[in-house]
Design a protein around this motif. Structure first.
Motif: not given
Ligand SMILES: CC(C)(COP(=O)(O)OP(=O)(O)OC[C@H]1O[C@@H](n2cnc3c(N)ncnc32)[C@H](O)[C@@H]1OP(=O)(O)O)[C@@H](O)C(=O)NCCC(=O)NCCS
Length: 161
Positions: A8-20, A33-38, A61-65
């Motif tokens: 599942g995805v949460k609002p804070e995952d936007r930042t995590a996805v961009r960082r990863l 940008e496409i990764a964040v748009e999804l 608690g930190q996304a690593v992938g």
């Protein structure tokens, strides 16, 4: 420290996805940008209606992938693996394998029987192609010069039957 998986995805995952995605050095700004748009699509519509499903690997608690996948419209049981990314500092440590396995299990639960993934034929992506082969994917097609001259698309498929 053990890596745990979260579906599942949460609002804070936007930042995590961009960082990863940025950490890998593999993807252009528009691809990032496409990764964040999804993520945005799944957050606004819900994962089922958007067609984008997410599983995150977390440590402390930190996304690593993460992996993003979903059904291919117009097919009965084919799914796309859209993105699989492991933090650059954690590559080669088994996180990708964990995510790929969880993706396969989730696709099977959704009724999927085939998973397709596209990648580039460029030399930079040889480790990525080796990863897919190690996870049980086979090369199904190669489209020369697809992305650009000298940069073909390689399509891998894995059967869950
Ligand atoms: C591709 C990626 C997701 C794999 O995740 P990972 O955590 O690094 O991979 P794992 O450690 O789980 O490796 C699983 C298997 O893949 C193969 N593999 C992984 N990295 C490899 C490399 N650099 N060279 C050769 N084989 C490799 C190995 O067989 C490995 O098994 P082993 O460790 O038992 O030998 C990750 O490296 C990544 O984010 N790469 C950059 C972004 C990318 O290309 N994403 C895919 C396109 S969207």
């Amino acid at each position: 420290m053990a890596v745990s998986l979260r579906s599942g995805v949460k609002p804070e995952d936007r930042t995590a996805v961009r960082r990863l995605v940025a950490s890998t050095g593999f993807f252009s700004g528009p691809e990032e940008e496409i990764a964040v748009e999804l993520v945005d699509d799944a957050l606004s519509k819900g994962e089922g209606p958007s067609g984008y499903h997410f599983i995150f690997a977390e440590e402390n608690g930190q996304a690593v992938g993460y992996v993003c996948f979903g059904p291919i419209a117009g097919t009965t049981a084919s799914h796309d693996l859209y993105w699989i990314v492991v933090d650059n500092g954690r590559r080669g440590g088994g996180v990708g394998r964990l995510l790929e396995r969880a993706c396969g299990e989730a696709v099977a639960k959704l009724g999927g029987r085939r998973i397709y993934v596209d990648t580039s034929s460029r030399a930079q992506y040889e480790p990525t192609r080796a990863f897919y082969r190690a996870c049980g994917y086979a090369e199904a097609a190669r489209l020369d010069d697809f992305y650009a001259a000298g940069d073909g698309k390689v399509i891998f498929v894995k059967s869950l039957d």
